[in-house]
Design a protein around this motif. Structure first.
Motif, PDB file in Angstrom:
ATOM      1  N   ASN A 131       0.817  -1.219   0.000  1.00  0.00           N
ATOM      2  CA  ASN A 131       0.000   0.000   0.000  1.00  0.00           C
ATOM      3  C   ASN A 131       0.852   1.271   0.000  1.00  0.00           C
ATOM      4  O   ASN A 131       0.536   2.259   0.662  1.00  0.00           O
ATOM      5  N   LYS A 183       3.059   4.058  -2.631  1.00  0.00           N
ATOM      6  CA  LYS A 183       3.267   4.548  -3.996  1.00  0.00           C
ATOM      7  C   LYS A 183       4.709   5.010  -4.132  1.00  0.00           C
ATOM      8  O   LYS A 183       5.215   5.750  -3.278  1.00  0.00           O
ATOM      9  N   GLY A 206       2.032   2.245  -8.047  1.00  0.00           N
ATOM     10  CA  GLY A 206       1.213   2.023  -6.868  1.00  0.00           C
ATOM     11  C   GLY A 206       1.181   0.544  -6.520  1.00  0.00           C
ATOM     12  O   GLY A 206       0.753  -0.277  -7.332  1.00  0.00           O
ATOM     13  N   CYS A 260      -0.277  -2.308  -4.243  1.00  0.00           N
ATOM     14  CA  CYS A 260      -1.399  -2.622  -3.358  1.00  0.00           C
ATOM     15  C   CYS A 260      -1.148  -3.928  -2.614  1.00  0.00           C
ATOM     16  O   CYS A 260      -0.615  -4.891  -3.180  1.00  0.00           O
ATOM     17  N   THR A 299      -0.629  -0.408  -9.879  1.00  0.00           N
ATOM     18  CA  THR A 299      -1.001   0.553 -10.914  1.00  0.00           C
ATOM     19  C   THR A 299       0.271   1.222 -11.411  1.00  0.00           C
ATOM     20  O   THR A 299       1.245   1.364 -10.662  1.00  0.00           O
ATOM     21  N   ASN A 310      -3.218   9.145   2.131  1.00  0.00           N
ATOM     22  CA  ASN A 310      -3.825   9.971   1.087  1.00  0.00           C
ATOM     23  C   ASN A 310      -2.902  10.160  -0.109  1.00  0.00           C
ATOM     24  O   ASN A 310      -3.362  10.452  -1.216  1.00  0.00           O
ATOM     25  N   ASP A 311      -1.604  10.032   0.120  1.00  0.00           N
ATOM     26  CA  ASP A 311      -0.627  10.167  -0.967  1.00  0.00           C
ATOM     27  C   ASP A 311      -0.191   8.811  -1.509  1.00  0.00           C
ATOM     28  O   ASP A 311       0.759   8.726  -2.286  1.00  0.00           O
ATOM     29  N   PRO A 317      -1.243   4.727  -3.101  1.00  0.00           N
ATOM     30  CA  PRO A 317      -1.874   4.251  -4.336  1.00  0.00           C
ATOM     31  C   PRO A 317      -3.390   4.159  -4.217  1.00  0.00           C
ATOM     32  O   PRO A 317      -3.939   4.070  -3.112  1.00  0.00           O
ATOM     33  N   ASN A 318      -4.049   4.182  -5.361  1.00  0.00           N
ATOM     34  CA  ASN A 318      -5.490   3.943  -5.420  1.00  0.00           C
ATOM     35  C   ASN A 318      -5.692   2.449  -5.643  1.00  0.00           C
ATOM     36  O   ASN A 318      -5.509   1.950  -6.743  1.00  0.00           O
ATOM     37  N   CYS A 319      -6.057   1.742  -4.600  1.00  0.00           N
ATOM     38  CA  CYS A 319      -6.153   0.285  -4.669  1.00  0.00           C
ATOM     39  C   CYS A 319      -7.591  -0.209  -4.780  1.00  0.00           C
ATOM     40  O   CYS A 319      -7.869  -1.396  -4.565  1.00  0.00           O
ATOM     41  N   ASN A 320      -8.516   0.667  -5.110  1.00  0.00           N
ATOM     42  CA  ASN A 320      -9.919   0.256  -5.249  1.00  0.00           C
ATOM     43  C   ASN A 320     -10.121  -0.601  -6.496  1.00  0.00           C
ATOM     44  O   ASN A 320      -9.421  -0.453  -7.478  1.00  0.00           O
TER      45      ASN A 320
END
Length: 316
Positions: A191, A193, A219, A221, A227, A310-311, A313-316
């Motif tokens: 988790n 980046k 990113g 995860c 990503t 908040n800084d 990766p986007n792991c959704n």
């Protein structure tokens, strides 16, 4: 030691360019091989060792030399997915030492149903023209085999080519044995980046200006996917009202058949942490991961910012 890096599926090996001829990669005072099988378990193949040659295994590769004959042979795995990929990457050339690059000589030739023989030529500093001859094989299990022969041009012979062919024909592929997971670095990168940013600019007395910038963001995860995004831009202003040119490019890979752009892991290869990104389209990126005493992160020696929350990766 010098690094050998060539097209044809990310073949990467170490060799010694010192000594006589193209170098003495092994201790030729030890007894020569009587033949038999050699195995690279993490690369997923075995092959016959040449009789009369001395060998040295370094991590996941073999280096062969001879007491009286010139040249050396390096055997190492590759990540080529197809013969077409090997052929395309052969046009890039081969780096036999830092700053010493050989270029493709002639046309690559098919080797069996799953391989390609490629010859490169270039100058070895202080020694003269050299030849690098490779046979690259694609494996049904995802990790192929590369046989690289290096020799000075004046010492090249059909016998050396025949030796490489014989070794390559003896290959037997099997499913590679995975390297152990580096759990310490896996925990550090879960988790997180990793971001690389670089900007340069310069200006002239006449008002001219040039600038460039590049960015790469990885990113990672905890679920095992990643990503990936990269971009670059270049700006030129000629000054005195002449006008400007702006170029840019970016890459954001599609999701393919799973979450993110692919899967990732961190493996311990010979005591070195290696971050491996496996894209869904078959490409593989590998980075040697380190950190300094201030816990700053480096991939292949280049500083990357490591962020989370908040800084992250986007792991959704």
């Amino acid at each position: 030691d010098a690094n050998v890096n060539m097209g044809g599926g990310g073949m990467d090996a170490n060799m010694n360019m010192g000594g006589g001829s193209m170098g003495t990669p092994v201790d030729t005072n030890v007894r020569a091989s009587r033949g038999g099988k050699a195995k690279l378990p993490h690369s997923g193949f075995s092959f016959n060792k040449p009789r009369g040659w001395v060998s040295r295994k370094v991590e996941e590769k073999f280096v062969f030399g001879h007491n009286t004959k010139p040249g050396m042979v390096i055997v190492v795995g590759n990540t080529a997915k197809s013969v077409q990929q090997i052929q395309q990457e052969a046009h890039v050339g081969i780096e036999v030492a830092e700053g010493v690059k050989f270029q493709l000589k002639g046309q690559p030739r098919p080797f069996g149903s799953n391989g390609l023989a490629v010859e490169f030529a270039g100058d070895v500093p202080g020694k003269g023209p050299g030849i690098a001859y490779t046979v690259n094989l694609v494996s049904p299990h995802g990790e192929g085999a590369t046989f690289l022969m290096l020799v000075l041009e004046r010492e090249n012979s059909p016998e050396l080519i025949k030796l490489v062919h014989s070794m390559a024909k003896s290959v037997r592929f099997f499913k590679p044995v995975p390297y152990p997971v580096d759990r310490v670095w896996k925990q550090k990168l879960d988790n997180r980046k990793l971001t690389y940013m670089h900007t340069t600019s310069s200006s002239g007395y006449d008002g001219s200006y040039t600038g460039s910038s590049s960015k790469e963001a990885i990113g990672l995860c905890a679920a095992g996917h990643f990503t990936y995004y990269s971009s670059s831009s270049f700006t030129v202003n000629a000054g005195e009202g002449v006008g400007s040119d702006v170029g840019s490019g970016s890459t954001a890979y599609g999701h393919g058949r799973g979450r993110g752009n692919g899967t990732w892991t961190v493996q311990n290869k010979g005591g070195k942490a290696t971050l491996i990104l496996k894209f869904y389209d078959g490409r593989v990126n590998q980075y040697h991961v380190t950190e300094d005493d201030k816990r700053r992160t480096y991939l292949n020696g280049t500083r990357y910012f490591r962020t989370s929350g908040n800084d992250g990766p986007n792991c959704n």
